[in-house]
Design a protein around this motif. Structure first.
Motif, mmCIF file in Angstrom:
data_model
loop_
_atom_site.group_PDB
_atom_site.id
_atom_site.type_symbol
_atom_site.label_atom_id
_atom_site.label_comp_id
_atom_site.label_asym_id
_atom_site.label_seq_id
_atom_site.Cartn_x
_atom_site.Cartn_y
_atom_site.Cartn_z
ATOM 1 N N PHE A 53 0.976 -1.131 0.034
ATOM 2 C CA PHE A 53 -0.041 -0.011 -0.100
ATOM 3 C C PHE A 53 1.034 1.157 -0.082
ATOM 4 N N PRO A 54 0.317 2.370 -0.442
ATOM 5 C CA PRO A 54 1.453 3.711 -0.594
ATOM 6 C C PRO A 54 1.462 4.381 0.660
ATOM 7 N N ALA A 55 2.570 5.328 0.522
ATOM 8 C CA ALA A 55 2.742 6.285 1.592
ATOM 9 C C ALA A 55 2.842 7.489 0.852
ATOM 10 N N PRO A 56 1.739 8.286 0.510
ATOM 11 C CA PRO A 56 1.793 9.300 -0.332
ATOM 12 C C PRO A 56 2.081 10.733 0.594
ATOM 13 N N VAL A 57 2.859 11.735 -0.105
ATOM 14 C CA VAL A 57 3.179 13.036 0.309
ATOM 15 C C VAL A 57 2.091 13.826 -0.445
ATOM 16 N N GLU A 58 1.728 14.632 0.559
ATOM 17 C CA GLU A 58 0.385 15.743 0.241
ATOM 18 C C GLU A 58 0.949 17.264 0.553
ATOM 19 N N LYS A 59 0.840 17.970 -0.440
ATOM 20 C CA LYS A 59 1.455 19.596 -0.032
ATOM 21 C C LYS A 59 0.284 20.205 0.722
ATOM 22 N N VAL A 60 0.301 20.916 1.910
ATOM 23 C CA VAL A 60 -0.430 21.335 2.760
ATOM 24 C C VAL A 60 -0.610 22.811 2.729
ATOM 25 N N THR A 61 0.561 23.467 2.590
ATOM 26 C CA THR A 61 1.076 24.913 2.334
ATOM 27 C C THR A 61 2.048 24.926 1.711
ATOM 28 N N GLN A 111 -9.011 24.710 7.412
ATOM 29 C CA GLN A 111 -9.268 26.065 6.518
ATOM 30 C C GLN A 111 -8.257 25.856 5.280
ATOM 31 N N SER A 112 -7.339 25.108 5.461
ATOM 32 C CA SER A 112 -6.360 24.932 4.107
ATOM 33 C C SER A 112 -6.815 23.626 3.319
ATOM 34 N N GLY A 113 -8.187 23.101 3.650
ATOM 35 C CA GLY A 113 -8.445 22.204 2.697
ATOM 36 C C GLY A 113 -7.976 20.909 3.181
#
Length: 429
Positions: free
Chosen positions: A80-88, A343-345
């Motif tokens: 299974f994956p370990a994704p990186v998400e950009k938050v700010t 608030q940042s989604g």
């Protein structure tokens, strides 16, 4: 791989021995006698997660598991994956909750189960572990249905979220769950007592799946490499990892990754009100207080088991102490961070929110931050909905168990009572 007991330098073992024993003599933690420095990190970071993880683990463990076995273990464990998400603009989240029990401990639990099922060669094993939340589910699902392995999971009654509990207390079969009428530190203390009791240790072929087991720690090293591989190259020079910390296995793994050459500038040990380590880093005095219950319950630990390994990394010259600082975040700021993320989604639960608060509060101008998302927000549904004031849906893994009855048995915070219960369960198995 050769490992030494941090409490008894004469107790030196192989990787397989360390996996089977869990703890060493005098409740000592096993630690590598040498941590390899990897060459050509940039090339390594270009490889797929599983292929890269095999290389990282082979560097640590060596050829001990035999031809192709390590490859099989990693392929089955890390599916299974370990994704990186950009938050700010300056902060990323490493999401470690896409496994079967929606928490980072799926990586270590599944890797350990695959290792132990091969190392034990069909001989009986009893896994005894304490959980402050996510370990229980990860270990239970990883070992569920393995013929020769029974699992006993201790958890503090009423002090983990109902959905966390349902994930591991509803399986049955070879998974036995015990609600201890106290806090996590009491559960952890009883695990240690069991390992110090020859009658239990030998009679039940005891092993532990807590982060004290070296196999879990080795697995966790891999997703730090995965995180950096997903960060744009221009942001990799000044990376700061903020790690939500309870028992400190996750932070230990990250620091091992840095010792191996992974380009991480520094770490933040982000805790809740149970701030033993942040206070120690500031004052030099190790002074645990009574454990305080918080909304980030998986981090409600005042005496973290893995801290001696971090000290060893520093004392043995692998890392400079300056690469680590501590930050304690109270309940008010935890909730504020959850709202700021929303608030940042980005919807987050309390543990990740603490790490986000710590890193966003601490980043220098040129630095980029990565905070670890250690559990799916729905595992803390009641808290998240109360703080954010909006409903969140349950993923299938949680929806499937939400209506099931817990099979956990209540036991007093008394070692002899636990011992009697374990022998009644397992003496003929």
């Amino acid at each position: 791989m050769e490992l030494v007991n941090l409490k008894d330098a004469s107790d030196v073992v192989s990787f397989s021995q360390a996996v089977k024993r869990g703890l060493g003599k005098h409740q000592g933690l096993y630690f590598p006698t040498a941590i390899p420095k990897l060459a050509n990190i940039d090339t390594l970071l270009e490889k797929p997660f599983v292929e890269r993880s095999i290389e990282v683990l082979h560097a640590l463990i060596g050829d001990e598991l035999g031809d192709g076995v390590l490859n099989e273990i990693v392929e089955q464990a890390f599916d299974f994956p370990a994704p990186v998400e950009k938050v700010t603009d300056k902060v990323y989240s490493l999401e470690l909750f896409h496994g079967p029990t929606l928490a980072f401990k799926d990586f270590g639990g599944r890797f350990m189960a695959q290792c132990l099922s091969r190392i034990s060669q069909g001989k009986p094993v009893t896994i005894l572990t304490a959980t402050s939340g996510d370990t229980g589910a990860a270990v239970a699902h990883a070992f569920h249905g393995i013929d020769n392995i029974n699992v006993v999971i201790l958890f503090p009654k009423g002090k983990i979220s109902p959905l966390q509990e349902k994930l591991f207390s509803t399986l049955g079969d070879n998974i036995h769950t015990v609600a201890i009428e106290s806090d996590f530190d009491a559960c952890q203390s009883m695990v240690k007592q069991a390992f110090d009791d020859p009658e239990v240790r030998e009679g039940l072929h005891l092993n532990s799946a807590n982060s004290i087991n070296i196999s879990r720690l080795m697995a966790q090293v891999c997703y730090y490499f995965e995180a950096v591989s997903q960060i744009p190259e221009e942001d990799r020079d000044e990376l700061v990892f903020s790690v939500p910390s309870g028992n400190f296995g996750n932070l230990t793994a990250g620091m091992i990754a840095k010792a191996m050459g992974l380009p991480i500038k520094r770490f933040i040990a982000a805790t809740n009100l149970n701030d033993t380590v942040p206070r120690y880093l500031k004052t030099g005095e190790w002074a645990p207080k009574a454990t305080v219950a918080t909304i980030s319950n998986a981090m409600d630990v005042s005496q973290p088991n893995n801290w001696p390994r971090i000290e060893a990394l520093i004392e043995r010259g692998y890392l400079d102490k300056a690469c680590l600082r501590g930050e304690s975040v109270d309940e008010q700021y935890t909730q504020m961070a959850m709202r700021q993320l929303a608030q940042s989604g980005y919807t987050s639960e309390p543990h990740a929110a603490i790490a986000y608060r710590a890193v966003s509060h601490d980043l220098q101008e040129q630095e980029k931050g990565v905070f670890l998302g250690t559990a799916h927000p729905a595992k803390f549904r009641e808290t998240v909905e109360n703080v954010l004031g909006q409903p969140i849906s349950l993923p299938k893994a949680l929806a499937d168990v939400a209506g099931e009855d817990s099979l956990a048995v209540d036991v007093a915070a008394d070692y002899e009572a636990l011992k009697a219960h374990m022998f009644s369960l397992l003496k003929d198995k």
